[in-house]
Design a protein around this motif. Structure first.
Motif, mmCIF file in Angstrom:
data_model
loop_
_atom_site.group_PDB
_atom_site.id
_atom_site.type_symbol
_atom_site.label_atom_id
_atom_site.label_comp_id
_atom_site.label_asym_id
_atom_site.label_seq_id
_atom_site.Cartn_x
_atom_site.Cartn_y
_atom_site.Cartn_z
ATOM 1 N N CYS A 1 0.826 -1.077 0.121
ATOM 2 C CA CYS A 1 0.176 -0.083 -0.072
ATOM 3 C C CYS A 1 0.899 1.210 -0.008
ATOM 4 C CB CYS A 1 -0.987 0.104 1.246
ATOM 5 S SG CYS A 1 -2.082 -1.507 1.402
ATOM 6 N N GLY B 1 2.214 5.204 -0.700
ATOM 7 C CA GLY B 1 1.479 6.329 -0.771
ATOM 8 C C GLY B 1 1.067 7.087 0.576
ATOM 9 N N ARG C 1 -0.467 8.165 3.959
ATOM 10 C CA ARG C 1 -1.457 7.267 4.884
ATOM 11 C C ARG C 1 -2.271 8.445 5.537
ATOM 12 N NH1 ARG C 1 3.563 5.213 8.525
ATOM 13 N NH2 ARG C 1 4.808 3.923 6.823
ATOM 14 N N ALA D 1 -3.867 5.523 1.587
ATOM 15 C CA ALA D 1 -3.463 4.338 0.893
ATOM 16 C C ALA D 1 -3.992 3.082 1.584
ATOM 17 C CB ALA D 1 -1.731 4.302 1.067
ATOM 18 N N HIS E 1 -7.696 2.714 0.716
ATOM 19 C CA HIS E 1 -7.811 2.124 -0.782
ATOM 20 C C HIS E 1 -7.495 0.847 -0.764
ATOM 21 C CE1 HIS E 1 -7.864 2.361 -5.053
ATOM 22 N NE2 HIS E 1 -6.646 1.949 -5.110
ATOM 23 N N ASN F 1 6.885 5.971 3.754
ATOM 24 C CA ASN F 1 5.345 6.207 3.015
ATOM 25 C C ASN F 1 5.065 4.660 2.699
ATOM 26 O OD1 ASN F 1 4.465 8.709 3.454
ATOM 27 N ND2 ASN F 1 5.691 9.544 1.677
#
Length: 278
Positions: free
Chosen positions: A224, A226, A228, A231, A234, A267
């Protein structure tokens, strides 16, 4: 697909037992899944818990009976599982905006919550990357709390913020084997237990922490990347709305794990879902 047939069969069973107490185990059995898997799948697809859906359907049927029949309010309340007229009236007003007695008047405004129907939607978003990993049993310690599903009350993000502000995250780091933080959903219902923790570096940790042993299992691991928490949110949506329906995997009923890496890869995160292959 087969999962649609199983979910629709579960909905049929729920509709046929609206006058009985909610039995998650029986419903999940109809869908050939664990209670954890069924409730999680239902929530991620519909946006409501099984309990919330059943309440809305019961109150829809109750309103119909009051508006078109001659039954007493207390009898309708008892029929749909409410122990007192007061609790029935409170729930009824929350949905319909009027009291059960007012619903009996001609022309009273009521709301009908329809039965759900599950369908497979091809979104064309992107393929779901994952890997399968077997892991022996391990121990996790940390801070646990009870949260409510949906948008009401405290959220996971609220709990993370609380733990950062009061120093709990730093205390966990001091007794952890590494610097990656874990978020664990230990069970799933209308209220569920959520835990922030790590694997301990010794067999003993402070008695202020909760200790949980995760059994050996097979895990589906989803990257995941990206910012937080977007991410992660999603990722969960993709897992339950796209990945599970597209595969023969079922949830194993063990805790779900979010892995939050730190340092140079801060990330980066992963979601670990315990699975069995039917």
């Amino acid at each position: 697909m087969e999962w649609i047939k199983r979910m629709e069969a579960a909905l049929d069973y729920m509709e046929s037992t609206m006058e009985e107490p909610l039995n998650i185990n029986a419903i999940a059995k109809i869908a050939y899944s664990s209670p954890f898997h069924f409730q999680r799948m239902f929530f991620m697809i519909s946006g409501m818990t099984v309990g919330e859906y059943v309440r809305k359907r019961k109150l829809t049927l109750a309103a119909q009976e009051l508006a078109c029949g001659s039954s007493k309010v207390v009898d309708v309340a008892w029929k749909f599982g409410y122990k007192t007229p007061e609790s029935f009236s409170k729930s009824f007003r929350k949905i319909h905006g009027i009291s059960p007695s007012e619903a009996r008047r001609s022309g009273a405004p009521l709301k009908a919550f329809p039965r759900l129907s599950f369908q497979l939607t091809i979104s064309g978003d992107r393929e779901v990357d994952y890997l399968i990993e077997k892991k022996e049993s391990f121990t996790v310690f940390g801070k646990a709390t009870t949260l409510a599903c949906g948008n009401e009350g405290r959220t996971r993000q609220d709990f993370w913020g609380e733990c950062k502000r009061n120093g709990t995250i730093e205390d966990i780091y001091l007794e952890s084997i590494d610097t990656s933080l874990l978020g664990l959903t230990l069970n799933f219902d209308e209220n569920f237990t959520y835990m922030i923790g790590c694997e301990p570096k010794s067999v003993t940790v402070s008695d202020t922490f909760t200790i949980t042993k995760i059994p050996s299992a097979t895990w589906a691991v989803f990257p995941c990347p990206g910012p937080r928490p977007e991410a992660i949110l999603h990722g969960f949506r993709q897992i339950y709305r796209e990945w599970f329906p597209a595969t023969d995997f079922q949830h194993a009923g063990l805790p779900e794990i979010e892995v939050y890496f730190t340092g140079e890869i801060q990330n980066k995160a992963e979601i670990w879902i315990p699975v069995v292959n039917n």
